[in-house]
Design a protein around this motif. Structure first.
Motif, PDB file in Angstrom:
ATOM      1  N   ALA A  84       0.835  -1.204   0.000  1.00  0.00           N
ATOM      2  CA  ALA A  84       0.000   0.000   0.000  1.00  0.00           C
ATOM      3  C   ALA A  84       0.867   1.250   0.000  1.00  0.00           C
ATOM      4  O   ALA A  84       0.578   2.233  -0.698  1.00  0.00           O
ATOM      5  CB  ALA A  84      -0.933  -0.013   1.206  1.00  0.00           C
ATOM      6  N   ALA A  85       1.941   1.234   0.776  1.00  0.00           N
ATOM      7  CA  ALA A  85       2.854   2.376   0.792  1.00  0.00           C
ATOM      8  C   ALA A  85       3.548   2.545  -0.555  1.00  0.00           C
ATOM      9  O   ALA A  85       3.732   3.675  -1.038  1.00  0.00           O
ATOM     10  CB  ALA A  85       3.887   2.194   1.906  1.00  0.00           C
ATOM     11  N   ALA A  86       3.920   1.437  -1.175  1.00  0.00           N
ATOM     12  CA  ALA A  86       4.574   1.508  -2.486  1.00  0.00           C
ATOM     13  C   ALA A  86       3.645   2.122  -3.526  1.00  0.00           C
ATOM     14  O   ALA A  86       4.078   2.943  -4.349  1.00  0.00           O
ATOM     15  CB  ALA A  86       5.015   0.110  -2.922  1.00  0.00           C
ATOM     16  N   ARG A  87       2.373   1.735  -3.519  1.00  0.00           N
ATOM     17  CA  ARG A  87       1.418   2.319  -4.476  1.00  0.00           C
ATOM     18  C   ARG A  87       1.326   3.828  -4.281  1.00  0.00           C
ATOM     19  O   ARG A  87       1.281   4.594  -5.254  1.00  0.00           O
ATOM     20  CB  ARG A  87       0.042   1.679  -4.298  1.00  0.00           C
ATOM     21  CG  ARG A  87      -0.052   0.261  -4.790  1.00  0.00           C
ATOM     22  CD  ARG A  87      -1.498  -0.192  -4.918  1.00  0.00           C
ATOM     23  NE  ARG A  87      -2.200  -0.166  -3.641  1.00  0.00           N
ATOM     24  CZ  ARG A  87      -2.254  -1.194  -2.806  1.00  0.00           C
ATOM     25  NH1 ARG A  87      -1.599  -2.312  -3.088  1.00  0.00           N
ATOM     26  NH2 ARG A  87      -2.928  -1.101  -1.673  1.00  0.00           N
ATOM     27  N   LEU A  88       1.285   4.267  -3.036  1.00  0.00           N
ATOM     28  CA  LEU A  88       1.141   5.691  -2.757  1.00  0.00           C
ATOM     29  C   LEU A  88       2.359   6.483  -3.209  1.00  0.00           C
ATOM     30  O   LEU A  88       2.229   7.612  -3.712  1.00  0.00           O
ATOM     31  CB  LEU A  88       0.914   5.895  -1.254  1.00  0.00           C
ATOM     32  CG  LEU A  88       0.797   7.349  -0.799  1.00  0.00           C
ATOM     33  CD1 LEU A  88      -0.529   7.945  -1.256  1.00  0.00           C
ATOM     34  CD2 LEU A  88       0.937   7.449   0.717  1.00  0.00           C
ATOM     35  N   LEU A  89       3.543   5.917  -3.049  1.00  0.00           N
ATOM     36  CA  LEU A  89       4.776   6.661  -3.312  1.00  0.00           C
ATOM     37  C   LEU A  89       5.303   6.493  -4.730  1.00  0.00           C
ATOM     38  O   LEU A  89       6.339   7.057  -5.067  1.00  0.00           O
ATOM     39  CB  LEU A  89       5.864   6.232  -2.317  1.00  0.00           C
ATOM     40  CG  LEU A  89       5.585   6.523  -0.845  1.00  0.00           C
ATOM     41  CD1 LEU A  89       6.824   6.244  -0.001  1.00  0.00           C
ATOM     42  CD2 LEU A  89       5.134   7.965  -0.630  1.00  0.00           C
ATOM     43  N   ALA A  90       4.618   5.748  -5.575  1.00  0.00           N
ATOM     44  CA  ALA A  90       5.072   5.562  -6.949  1.00  0.00           C
ATOM     45  C   ALA A  90       5.214   6.907  -7.646  1.00  0.00           C
ATOM     46  O   ALA A  90       4.317   7.746  -7.593  1.00  0.00           O
ATOM     47  CB  ALA A  90       4.093   4.672  -7.714  1.00  0.00           C
ATOM     48  N   HIS A  91       6.380   7.100  -8.274  1.00  0.00           N
ATOM     49  CA  HIS A  91       6.686   8.290  -9.070  1.00  0.00           C
ATOM     50  C   HIS A  91       6.671   9.580  -8.227  1.00  0.00           C
ATOM     51  O   HIS A  91       6.414  10.663  -8.763  1.00  0.00           O
ATOM     52  CB  HIS A  91       5.704   8.431 -10.245  1.00  0.00           C
ATOM     53  CG  HIS A  91       5.621   7.220 -11.103  1.00  0.00           C
ATOM     54  ND1 HIS A  91       6.655   6.807 -11.916  1.00  0.00           N
ATOM     55  CD2 HIS A  91       4.622   6.312 -11.277  1.00  0.00           C
ATOM     56  CE1 HIS A  91       6.297   5.711 -12.557  1.00  0.00           C
ATOM     57  NE2 HIS A  91       5.073   5.386 -12.192  1.00  0.00           N
ATOM     58  N   ARG A  92       6.960   9.473  -6.928  1.00  0.00           N
ATOM     59  CA  ARG A  92       7.001  10.657  -6.071  1.00  0.00           C
ATOM     60  C   ARG A  92       8.416  10.896  -5.575  1.00  0.00           C
ATOM     61  O   ARG A  92       9.239   9.976  -5.478  1.00  0.00           O
ATOM     62  CB  ARG A  92       6.043  10.502  -4.889  1.00  0.00           C
ATOM     63  CG  ARG A  92       4.595  10.409  -5.329  1.00  0.00           C
ATOM     64  CD  ARG A  92       3.630  10.306  -4.185  1.00  0.00           C
ATOM     65  NE  ARG A  92       3.563  11.536  -3.390  1.00  0.00           N
ATOM     66  CZ  ARG A  92       2.581  11.795  -2.530  1.00  0.00           C
ATOM     67  NH1 ARG A  92       1.600  10.917  -2.350  1.00  0.00           N
ATOM     68  NH2 ARG A  92       2.563  12.914  -1.848  1.00  0.00           N
TER      69      ARG A  92
END
Length: 309
Positions: A84-92
């Protein structure tokens, strides 16, 4: 976006971080205070701390943590929390720090983060920022795997009360109950002009190098621009059980060139009847589905000697 080197330098110099821990995970509740104190002792300025102990709170806590604009978002929990954290931080312009507090810890194993808390914190202080790939199930990013067939049916059918009483043991118990009447599916995978067919109870498509806490193959990882598709067993229930045990015991000795693995950049997956799809342990639609890659989509704190393509 800063370069990886610039972001890593900012983390080392300013130590601006936020902490989100799934206190409902196997060790999360009793490790929250320890993790917070260890990070502060390591010199991190914790802009916010979020112990997540209620269903439905994780996404809100991760969003609130990222809104504080830290250089490093530290997530503690099992693979579902870290995904879930990885999805949120993608391309950030923010790095993900991993505190593996789950049972299998597939993503942390793939990245090379130690499974003990002190070792994981040491990576946050002495490691480096690397890029890793994320898979795409339709437009949903995933860190570890997509499961089609029995694994998705297990996610749907496992009683919440059984999970509360037995923890992760609820899943194999549900699997045994379902397997007696589970029907195999005919799956067709199309990629790069080639077509591959399987009749199986279970098909996985992995982005990382581990599944169920064991290596998928000796040469699969989350930074190789490849998805790894493979059935587990054939049409018989006995074959499913045999290959599940075989994969767990021999994955570290097998390679992507061995049967039945297909290493591809993207694929289109169809089944003879609509089959449920689970993405990193969460139900997410049904077949047919397109699976692809978002190369170098996520920045992660990894050990200093980690390869970075």
């Amino acid at each position: 976006m800063r370069s990886k080197q610039e972001l890593g330098e900012a983390i080392r110099r300013h130590r601006r971080a936020v902490l989100v821990i799934n206190a409902r995970s196997r060790r999360g509740r009793r490790r929250y205070d320890h993790a917070r104190s260890r990070l502060r002792a390591a010199g991190f300025d914790l802009l916010g701390t979020y112990p997540v102990d209620r269903p439905g709170q994780l996404e809100k806590s991760l969003t609130a943590a990222a809104a504080l604009a830290p250089d490093l978002l530290v997530a503690g929990g099992g693979d579902g929390t870290l995904s879930a954290a990885a999805r949120l931080l993608a391309h950030r312009d923010m790095a993900l720090g991993l505190l593996p507090l789950g049972t299998t810890n597939n993503f942390a194993r793939t990245v090379g983060v130690p499974l003990d808390l002190d070792g994981a914190v040491a990576v946050l202080t002495d490691g480096k920022v690397i890029d890793v790939d994320l898979g795409l199930a339709g437009d949903v990013p995933f860190a570890n795997h997509v499961g089609i067939g029995l694994s998705a049916d297990i996610m749907l059918r496992t009683p919440p009360r059984l999970k509360r009483i037995t923890g992760r043991l609820a899943y194999p118990l549900t699997a045994l109950a379902l397997l007696a009447r589970h029907r195999p599916m005919r799956a067709t995978l199309r990629s790069a002009g080639a077509e591959h067919g399987f009749v199986t109870h279970q098909l996985y498509v992995a982005n990382g190098g581990f599944h169920a806490g064991r290596p998928i193959t000796a040469d699969a990882d989350a930074d190789d621009r490849l998805l790894v598709a493979y059935p587990v067993g054939g049409p018989t229930r006995r074959g499913l059980l045999r290959d599940t045990a075989r994969n767990a015991a021999t994955g570290h000795r097998r390679t992507l060139g061995d049967e039945p693995f297909l290493a591809v950049h993207e694929l289109w997956l169809e089944t003879d009847r609509p089959a449920r799809v689970e993405v990193d342990g969460e139900l997410c639609g049904q077949t047919p589905i397109r699976l692809g890659l978002a190369a170098n989509a996520l920045r992660v704190m990894a050990p200093a000697d980690s390869p970075d393509r």
